[in-house]
Design a protein around this motif. Sequence first.
Motif, short mmCIF file in Angstrom:
data_model
loop_
_atom_site.label_atom_id
_atom_site.label_comp_id
_atom_site.label_asym_id
_atom_site.label_seq_id
_atom_site.Cartn_x
_atom_site.Cartn_y
_atom_site.Cartn_z
N PRO A 82 35.21 51.52 45.33
CA PRO A 82 34.77 50.39 46.17
C PRO A 82 35.91 49.44 46.51
O PRO A 82 35.93 48.85 47.60
CB PRO A 82 33.71 49.71 45.31
CG PRO A 82 33.19 50.80 44.42
CD PRO A 82 34.36 51.68 44.14
N ALA A 83 36.88 49.26 45.59
CA ALA A 83 38.02 48.38 45.89
C ALA A 83 38.80 48.92 47.08
O ALA A 83 39.20 48.16 47.98
CB ALA A 83 38.92 48.27 44.66
N GLU A 84 39.01 50.22 47.11
CA GLU A 84 39.72 50.83 48.24
C GLU A 84 38.93 50.65 49.54
O GLU A 84 39.50 50.36 50.60
CB GLU A 84 39.95 52.31 47.95
CG GLU A 84 40.72 53.04 49.02
CD GLU A 84 40.96 54.50 48.67
OE1 GLU A 84 41.42 55.24 49.55
OE2 GLU A 84 40.65 54.89 47.53
N ALA B 181 41.11 40.89 39.57
CA ALA B 181 41.62 40.14 40.73
C ALA B 181 43.10 40.43 40.95
O ALA B 181 43.55 40.58 42.10
CB ALA B 181 41.40 38.64 40.52
N VAL B 182 43.87 40.53 39.86
CA VAL B 182 45.30 40.86 39.98
C VAL B 182 45.47 42.23 40.62
O VAL B 182 46.30 42.41 41.53
CB VAL B 182 45.98 40.81 38.60
CG1 VAL B 182 47.40 41.37 38.67
CG2 VAL B 182 46.02 39.38 38.08
N LEU B 183 44.69 43.21 40.18
CA LEU B 183 44.81 44.56 40.72
C LEU B 183 44.44 44.59 42.20
O LEU B 183 45.15 45.19 43.02
CB LEU B 183 43.92 45.52 39.93
CG LEU B 183 44.33 45.81 38.49
CD1 LEU B 183 43.35 46.78 37.86
CD2 LEU B 183 45.73 46.37 38.43
N TRP B 184 43.31 43.95 42.57
CA TRP B 184 42.87 44.04 43.96
C TRP B 184 43.83 43.32 44.89
O TRP B 184 44.19 43.82 45.97
CB TRP B 184 41.46 43.47 44.10
CG TRP B 184 40.82 43.83 45.40
CD1 TRP B 184 40.16 44.99 45.70
CD2 TRP B 184 40.82 43.05 46.60
NE1 TRP B 184 39.75 44.97 47.01
CE2 TRP B 184 40.13 43.80 47.59
CE3 TRP B 184 41.32 41.80 46.94
CZ2 TRP B 184 39.93 43.33 48.88
CZ3 TRP B 184 41.13 41.33 48.24
CH2 TRP B 184 40.45 42.10 49.19
N LEU B 185 44.26 42.12 44.50
CA LEU B 185 45.20 41.38 45.36
C LEU B 185 46.54 42.09 45.42
O LEU B 185 47.19 42.12 46.47
CB LEU B 185 45.38 39.96 44.82
CG LEU B 185 44.15 39.05 44.94
CD1 LEU B 185 44.39 37.74 44.19
CD2 LEU B 185 43.83 38.76 46.40
N GLY B 186 46.97 42.70 44.30
CA GLY B 186 48.21 43.45 44.33
C GLY B 186 48.13 44.66 45.25
O GLY B 186 49.07 44.95 46.00
N LEU B 187 47.00 45.36 45.22
CA LEU B 187 46.82 46.49 46.13
C LEU B 187 46.77 46.04 47.59
O LEU B 187 47.26 46.73 48.49
CB LEU B 187 45.54 47.24 45.77
CG LEU B 187 45.55 48.01 44.45
CD1 LEU B 187 44.16 48.55 44.13
CD2 LEU B 187 46.57 49.15 44.50
N LEU B 188 46.18 44.87 47.84
CA LEU B 188 46.13 44.34 49.20
C LEU B 188 47.53 44.02 49.70
O LEU B 188 47.90 44.37 50.84
CB LEU B 188 45.24 43.11 49.25
CG LEU B 188 45.04 42.46 50.62
CD1 LEU B 188 44.38 43.44 51.58
CD2 LEU B 188 44.22 41.19 50.50
N GLN C 74 50.25 45.33 48.61
CA GLN C 74 50.91 46.62 48.75
C GLN C 74 50.57 47.27 50.07
O GLN C 74 51.43 47.87 50.73
CB GLN C 74 50.50 47.52 47.59
CG GLN C 74 51.06 48.92 47.63
CD GLN C 74 50.65 49.73 46.43
OE1 GLN C 74 50.98 49.39 45.31
NE2 GLN C 74 49.93 50.81 46.65
N ALA C 75 49.31 47.15 50.51
CA ALA C 75 48.90 47.74 51.78
C ALA C 75 49.60 47.08 52.96
O ALA C 75 49.75 47.71 54.01
CB ALA C 75 47.38 47.62 51.95
N VAL D 130 54.88 44.90 48.48
CA VAL D 130 54.68 45.48 47.15
C VAL D 130 55.67 44.90 46.14
O VAL D 130 55.36 44.81 44.95
CB VAL D 130 54.81 47.02 47.23
CG1 VAL D 130 56.21 47.43 47.66
CG2 VAL D 130 54.47 47.66 45.90
N SER D 131 56.85 44.49 46.57
CA SER D 131 57.84 43.96 45.63
C SER D 131 57.32 42.70 44.95
O SER D 131 57.46 42.53 43.73
CB SER D 131 59.15 43.67 46.36
OG SER D 131 59.71 44.85 46.89
N SER D 132 56.72 41.80 45.73
CA SER D 132 56.17 40.58 45.14
C SER D 132 55.06 40.90 44.16
O SER D 132 55.00 40.34 43.05
CB SER D 132 55.64 39.66 46.25
OG SER D 132 56.65 39.34 47.17
N ALA D 133 54.15 41.80 44.55
CA ALA D 133 53.07 42.18 43.65
C ALA D 133 53.59 42.82 42.37
O ALA D 133 53.08 42.57 41.28
CB ALA D 133 52.11 43.13 44.37
N ALA D 134 54.62 43.66 42.49
CA ALA D 134 55.17 44.32 41.31
C ALA D 134 55.79 43.32 40.35
O ALA D 134 55.60 43.41 39.13
CB ALA D 134 56.21 45.36 41.73
#
Length: 480
Positions: free
Chosen positions: A344-346, A418-425, A427-428, A432-436
């Motif tokens: 569902p997150a995807e 929330a960290v995972l979903w916002l990081g994936l967003l 990344q999309a 991605v560097s900031s999220a990593a």
Amino acid sequence: MSGSLWLKPGTTGDSLPTIPRQRTTTAGTGAPASTAAPAGRRGSVEYAPDPLDDLVVRLGALAAVAVHPDEIAAILESDGMTDDHIRLTYGRADSFALAEDLYARTERRHPEPEAPAAGPWHTGLAGCLLRGLVFALPGLAYVLGAPVLAAGPGRYGLPPGSVPLFAGAVTGWVWNQALAHRAYSWLGLGDRRAAVRALQTGAPAGALAGAAVAVAAAGPGEGPAALFGAGQAVYLAAATVLLVLGRERALLAALLPLAGAVPAVRHDLPEPLRIALLLLSLAATAAFAGLSLRAGRAGGRGGGRGGPPFAASLPYGLFGLGSGLLVLGVGADAVIALSLSMGPAEWLLHRFRGASLTRLRLLTTAYEFRRAVTGMLARCLGGYLALLLALTVTAGALWPGAAAVSAGRIVALLLVGAVLWLGLLLQAFGAVSSAAVVCLLAAVAQALAPAAGPVAAGLAAAVLCVLTCVLLVRPTAHRF
């Protein structure tokens, strides 16, 4: 400077030079008035063409759909126009001044949004739920292997066999995240055969690396856990191949033997049966991956171009490392809930991306776009967290030996979600560097002070939320 025209930088009080726009000619002769027109005789006035008119014609279609002059400025800069060229050719101070003139001269013509076409940002919920299922089913392998893993001693306050399993899993996450990005980059370039070649080379190397790390991390009496970790590394590599090549149904079929773990939740199963189910699922996954790679070699076109740089895939691997370490600290039942929520997150990520593109075509001002994007972001994130909460409560009730579902534990899990979903967003959208970096810092803080894990996750979620709002409210972030 060879080959360039040096211009003195203007100061605050400077004004642009006056560009002559007209000349007086004698009626019927075309001669300049200063040389041909008799005194007192009226002449006609001819205006020199304004170069901005040609630019309006050339960029009119793009300028008409812009919701802010900064979009046009970005187009001008991507077209190679420097400020010196703009001052000499168009008599404007810089690209932003020229963009404002173009924006003012062009009538807004925002087309009505078309029906969503089949594409990467309009995917069905069923496909995403299938991916969530194949993300979660491997958790049943740990149920089947629990008696084997419990044979060894525990270290560092962790359950028996956890160290080699965690070491091999983290290695696999880092490697396969980077490998998946590289293969997806080739697919984005339309070169499927190059993507298959990357998977053919990278997947076996990743399986070997994960297995080697799991064996090296095993202590005395942890031989069974090391073997399980090696099988886990092979599975992660094969599953990456199937997911990248769009073979989710084949992966689901390979994972079906793990359904034998369902009765093992409440009843003891013979150890040979447990091992047979694990090996059958692992062999099926590896076989399907091999068949998919063999079929992929025959499809698509060949190479002949420079591929994406290897360094571009490194941030994706680091994001996999940070997010994986954060997930490991939330408990087994929470890992199951997070894995199930990834489908569902995807879908919510696709929904946000598709809706933002629709708003970009429909809305006419930057303020309206910012408000619409902020509202969509809040709804999608809130919907994901609500679903994660329901899955957490359900997993806590069904998973054997799960920790009590307390309010503090739920808050910690939702912050990690929330960290995972916002990081994936992020990344999309290429950030991605900031999220990593944010995920890695939170994971390090959690590893150094486990009691402060919720605080680290909360700070990481707040930082990612700010970065997301700053980036995605800009219309230019959605045009790539």
